[in-house]
Design a protein around this motif. Structure first.
Motif, PDB file in Angstrom:
ATOM      1  N   PHE A 115       0.772  -1.140  -0.126  1.00  0.00           N
ATOM      2  CA  PHE A 115       0.014  -0.083   0.026  1.00  0.00           C
ATOM      3  C   PHE A 115       0.825   1.432   0.173  1.00  0.00           C
ATOM      4  CE2 PHE A 115      -3.055  -3.135   1.727  1.00  0.00           C
ATOM      5  CZ  PHE A 115      -3.912  -3.045   0.770  1.00  0.00           C
ATOM      6  N   ARG A 116       2.196   1.042   0.023  1.00  0.00           N
ATOM      7  CA  ARG A 116       3.296   2.218   0.028  1.00  0.00           C
ATOM      8  C   ARG A 116       2.864   3.194   1.264  1.00  0.00           C
ATOM      9  NH1 ARG A 116       2.745   4.025  -6.159  1.00  0.00           N
ATOM     10  NH2 ARG A 116       4.173   5.612  -5.168  1.00  0.00           N
ATOM     11  N   VAL A 117       2.797   2.900   2.474  1.00  0.00           N
ATOM     12  CA  VAL A 117       2.559   3.651   3.491  1.00  0.00           C
ATOM     13  C   VAL A 117       3.238   3.240   4.589  1.00  0.00           C
ATOM     14  CG1 VAL A 117       0.805   1.973   4.224  1.00  0.00           C
ATOM     15  CG2 VAL A 117       0.746   4.251   4.840  1.00  0.00           C
ATOM     16  N   ALA A 118       3.857   4.029   5.414  1.00  0.00           N
ATOM     17  CA  ALA A 118       4.376   3.914   6.728  1.00  0.00           C
ATOM     18  C   ALA A 118       4.030   4.942   7.581  1.00  0.00           C
ATOM     19  CB  ALA A 118       5.792   3.928   6.360  1.00  0.00           C
ATOM     20  N   ARG A 119       4.547   4.653   9.015  1.00  0.00           N
ATOM     21  CA  ARG A 119       4.296   5.537  10.034  1.00  0.00           C
ATOM     22  C   ARG A 119       5.786   6.149  10.609  1.00  0.00           C
ATOM     23  NH1 ARG A 119      -0.887   5.133  12.012  1.00  0.00           N
ATOM     24  NH2 ARG A 119      -0.143   6.044  13.994  1.00  0.00           N
ATOM     25  N   VAL A 120       5.619   7.374  10.856  1.00  0.00           N
ATOM     26  CA  VAL A 120       6.841   7.839  11.494  1.00  0.00           C
ATOM     27  C   VAL A 120       6.692   8.450  12.881  1.00  0.00           C
ATOM     28  CG1 VAL A 120       7.606   8.881   9.283  1.00  0.00           C
ATOM     29  CG2 VAL A 120       6.062  10.393  10.674  1.00  0.00           C
ATOM     30  N   GLY A 121       7.819   8.500  13.484  1.00  0.00           N
ATOM     31  CA  GLY A 121       7.851   8.857  15.070  1.00  0.00           C
ATOM     32  C   GLY A 121       9.197   9.180  15.201  1.00  0.00           C
ATOM     33  N   TYR A 122       9.180  10.147  16.263  1.00  0.00           N
ATOM     34  CA  TYR A 122      10.371  10.956  16.495  1.00  0.00           C
ATOM     35  C   TYR A 122      10.575  11.087  18.044  1.00  0.00           C
ATOM     36  CZ  TYR A 122       6.798  14.461  15.707  1.00  0.00           C
ATOM     37  OH  TYR A 122       6.107  15.184  15.325  1.00  0.00           O
ATOM     38  N   TRP A 123      11.693  11.620  18.662  1.00  0.00           N
ATOM     39  CA  TRP A 123      11.815  12.032  20.065  1.00  0.00           C
ATOM     40  C   TRP A 123      13.234  12.857  19.818  1.00  0.00           C
ATOM     41  CZ3 TRP A 123      16.406  10.244  22.022  1.00  0.00           C
ATOM     42  CH2 TRP A 123      16.656   8.804  21.850  1.00  0.00           C
ATOM     43  N   THR A 124      13.318  13.807  20.757  1.00  0.00           N
ATOM     44  CA  THR A 124      14.573  14.419  21.011  1.00  0.00           C
ATOM     45  C   THR A 124      15.084  14.452  22.570  1.00  0.00           C
ATOM     46  OG1 THR A 124      13.361  16.685  21.230  1.00  0.00           O
ATOM     47  CG2 THR A 124      14.098  15.955  19.086  1.00  0.00           C
ATOM     48  N   LEU A 125      16.532  14.542  22.580  1.00  0.00           N
ATOM     49  CA  LEU A 125      16.822  14.634  23.879  1.00  0.00           C
ATOM     50  C   LEU A 125      16.387  15.958  24.438  1.00  0.00           C
ATOM     51  CD1 LEU A 125      20.309  13.007  23.291  1.00  0.00           C
ATOM     52  CD2 LEU A 125      18.551  11.999  24.621  1.00  0.00           C
ATOM     53  N   PRO A 126      16.507  16.091  25.867  1.00  0.00           N
ATOM     54  CA  PRO A 126      16.023  17.203  26.379  1.00  0.00           C
ATOM     55  C   PRO A 126      16.856  18.501  26.197  1.00  0.00           C
ATOM     56  CG  PRO A 126      15.975  15.683  28.139  1.00  0.00           C
ATOM     57  CD  PRO A 126      16.580  14.970  26.980  1.00  0.00           C
ATOM     58  N   GLU A 127      18.362  18.351  26.109  1.00  0.00           N
ATOM     59  CA  GLU A 127      19.046  19.576  25.692  1.00  0.00           C
ATOM     60  C   GLU A 127      19.026  20.029  24.214  1.00  0.00           C
ATOM     61  OE1 GLU A 127      21.844  16.037  25.133  1.00  0.00           O
ATOM     62  OE2 GLU A 127      20.023  16.602  26.560  1.00  0.00           O
ATOM     63  N   ALA A 128      18.060  19.165  23.271  1.00  0.00           N
ATOM     64  CA  ALA A 128      17.959  19.381  22.010  1.00  0.00           C
ATOM     65  C   ALA A 128      16.674  20.108  21.726  1.00  0.00           C
ATOM     66  CB  ALA A 128      18.235  18.324  20.962  1.00  0.00           C
ATOM     67  N   LEU A 188      12.107   5.747  -1.014  1.00  0.00           N
ATOM     68  CA  LEU A 188      11.559   4.391  -0.957  1.00  0.00           C
ATOM     69  C   LEU A 188      10.470   4.350  -1.727  1.00  0.00           C
ATOM     70  CD1 LEU A 188      11.157   3.760   3.099  1.00  0.00           C
ATOM     71  CD2 LEU A 188      12.998   2.510   1.325  1.00  0.00           C
ATOM     72  N   GLY A 189       9.823   5.398  -2.168  1.00  0.00           N
ATOM     73  CA  GLY A 189       8.890   5.418  -3.129  1.00  0.00           C
ATOM     74  C   GLY A 189       7.522   5.044  -2.607  1.00  0.00           C
ATOM     75  N   LEU A 190       7.576   5.529  -1.197  1.00  0.00           N
ATOM     76  CA  LEU A 190       5.918   5.392  -0.704  1.00  0.00           C
ATOM     77  C   LEU A 190       5.133   6.671  -0.952  1.00  0.00           C
ATOM     78  CD1 LEU A 190       7.163   4.662   3.194  1.00  0.00           C
ATOM     79  CD2 LEU A 190       6.604   3.043   1.083  1.00  0.00           C
ATOM     80  N   HIS A 191       3.796   6.328  -0.844  1.00  0.00           N
ATOM     81  CA  HIS A 191       2.853   7.302  -1.417  1.00  0.00           C
ATOM     82  C   HIS A 191       2.293   7.847  -0.195  1.00  0.00           C
ATOM     83  CE1 HIS A 191      -0.693   9.019  -3.161  1.00  0.00           C
ATOM     84  NE2 HIS A 191      -1.405   8.338  -2.318  1.00  0.00           N
ATOM     85  N   ARG A 192       2.228   7.421   1.009  1.00  0.00           N
ATOM     86  CA  ARG A 192       1.564   8.125   2.293  1.00  0.00           C
ATOM     87  C   ARG A 192       2.253   7.690   3.250  1.00  0.00           C
ATOM     88  NH1 ARG A 192      -3.289   9.811   4.546  1.00  0.00           N
ATOM     89  NH2 ARG A 192      -3.653   8.996   6.484  1.00  0.00           N
ATOM     90  N   LEU A 193       2.736   8.804   4.136  1.00  0.00           N
ATOM     91  CA  LEU A 193       3.257   8.703   5.559  1.00  0.00           C
ATOM     92  C   LEU A 193       2.251   9.218   6.444  1.00  0.00           C
ATOM     93  CD1 LEU A 193       6.805  10.331   5.187  1.00  0.00           C
ATOM     94  CD2 LEU A 193       6.052   7.784   5.307  1.00  0.00           C
ATOM     95  N   GLU A 194       1.854   8.322   7.838  1.00  0.00           N
ATOM     96  CA  GLU A 194       1.190   8.870   8.879  1.00  0.00           C
ATOM     97  C   GLU A 194       1.897   9.044   9.900  1.00  0.00           C
ATOM     98  OE1 GLU A 194      -2.679   6.095   7.583  1.00  0.00           O
ATOM     99  OE2 GLU A 194      -1.474   5.675   9.228  1.00  0.00           O
ATOM    100  N   LEU A 195       1.389   9.971  10.642  1.00  0.00           N
ATOM    101  CA  LEU A 195       2.142  10.463  12.146  1.00  0.00           C
ATOM    102  C   LEU A 195       0.956  10.673  13.043  1.00  0.00           C
ATOM    103  CD1 LEU A 195       4.459  13.605  12.281  1.00  0.00           C
ATOM    104  CD2 LEU A 195       2.928  13.044  14.113  1.00  0.00           C
ATOM    105  N   GLY A 196       0.911  10.097  13.987  1.00  0.00           N
ATOM    106  CA  GLY A 196       0.085  10.124  15.224  1.00  0.00           C
ATOM    107  C   GLY A 196       0.721  10.349  16.532  1.00  0.00           C
ATOM    108  N   HIS A 197      -0.061  11.072  17.321  1.00  0.00           N
ATOM    109  CA  HIS A 197       0.390  11.893  18.574  1.00  0.00           C
ATOM    110  C   HIS A 197      -0.742  11.822  19.505  1.00  0.00           C
ATOM    111  CE1 HIS A 197      -1.103  15.792  18.350  1.00  0.00           C
ATOM    112  NE2 HIS A 197      -0.704  15.846  16.831  1.00  0.00           N
ATOM    113  N   HIS A 200      -4.133  11.842  17.749  1.00  0.00           N
ATOM    114  CA  HIS A 200      -4.612  13.092  16.680  1.00  0.00           C
ATOM    115  C   HIS A 200      -3.641  12.597  15.531  1.00  0.00           C
ATOM    116  CE1 HIS A 200      -4.625  17.643  15.284  1.00  0.00           C
ATOM    117  NE2 HIS A 200      -5.465  16.781  14.588  1.00  0.00           N
ATOM    118  N   LEU A 201      -4.447  12.240  14.428  1.00  0.00           N
ATOM    119  CA  LEU A 201      -3.753  11.664  13.126  1.00  0.00           C
ATOM    120  C   LEU A 201      -3.357  12.797  12.067  1.00  0.00           C
ATOM    121  CD1 LEU A 201      -2.975   9.133  11.461  1.00  0.00           C
ATOM    122  CD2 LEU A 201      -5.283   9.164  10.663  1.00  0.00           C
ATOM    123  N   HIS A 202      -2.169  12.545  11.522  1.00  0.00           N
ATOM    124  CA  HIS A 202      -1.770  13.416  10.462  1.00  0.00           C
ATOM    125  C   HIS A 202      -1.228  12.693   9.283  1.00  0.00           C
ATOM    126  CE1 HIS A 202      -1.323  17.386  12.969  1.00  0.00           C
ATOM    127  NE2 HIS A 202      -1.297  16.501  13.782  1.00  0.00           N
ATOM    128  N   GLY A 203      -1.496  13.066   7.992  1.00  0.00           N
ATOM    129  CA  GLY A 203      -1.016  12.486   7.007  1.00  0.00           C
ATOM    130  C   GLY A 203      -0.149  13.156   5.996  1.00  0.00           C
TER     131      GLY A 203
END
Length: 200
Positions: free
Chosen positions: A104-117, A138-147, A186-189
């Motif tokens: 389906f050419r989709v993936a989910r992204v997630g991230y964090w940063t260290l306190p000093e950054a 990667l040739g994906l069509h869609r990325l999802e980000l949920g928080h 909350h979903l973002h795309g």
């Protein structure tokens, strides 16, 4: 935009450089990187908004977590990047392209940063780099980000990086520190066909 250089023909995760950052795969064999990973996932700011199924509480667990991520990367299931300052090489955080579905050419992204950054737009800059690679390299069509609902900083980062707000998923994430209660997400795309993001 970003300069993308493959580490080798057999390694699925490239190095991404741009916006003052260098994103590269985590090294489970590095004691320093294992310690940084443990510090990141142990931070109260991370734990407030994330509840891992397998909590990492010590160096052995951190090393195992990074080894599992490397295995998933080798199998094409995800890509985990250590976010570093391009000049100093100092670790600033993490960003992952996860649950890659090539059908389906989709993936989910997630991230964090260290306190000093925090407060330096590290997550914003890293997300622009990683998203560009995922949608082109990667040739994906869609990325999802949920928080978690209420995580206003993550919401702002998503919108700055062209991830449009798409709605609220009811009870789609564990409550902080619990596996028996849920909270809304909350979903973002972002689509490959969306306009390019220009960081100013």
């Amino acid at each position: 935009m970003a300069h993308i250089r493959e580490r080798s023909l057999t390694h699925p995760v490239p190095e991404l450089r741009g916006h003052g950052l260098l994103l590269r795969p985590w090294d489970a064999g590095s004691d320093a990187e294992v310690a940084e990973w443990l510090r990141g996932v142990s931070d109260p700011g991370f734990q407030q908004w994330n509840t891992p199924l397998n909590p990492v509480t010590d160096l052995a667990g951190a090393r195992g977590s990074l080894r599992a991520r490397a295995e998933n990367a080798a199998n094409g299931l995800s890509a985990s990047f250590r976010v570093t300052d391009a000049s100093s090489g100092r670790t600033l955080g993490h960003i992952g392209v996860n649950e890659i579905d090539r059908t389906f050419r989709v993936a989910r992204v997630g991230y964090w940063t260290l306190p000093e950054a925090r407060g330096r737009r590290v997550a914003t800059r890293a997300l622009v780099l990683a998203a560009h690679w995922a949608l082109t390299g990667l040739g994906l069509h869609r990325l999802e980000l949920g928080h978690a609902l209420g995580h206003d900083a993550s919401c702002h980062i998503a919108e700055q990086c062209g991830f449009r707000a798409e709605g609220t998923l009811r009870g789609a994430m564990f409550e902080a520190g619990r596996l028996d209660a849920f909270r809304d997400v909350h979903l973002h795309g972002r689509l490959a066909t969306d306009p390019a993001v220009d960081l100013k």
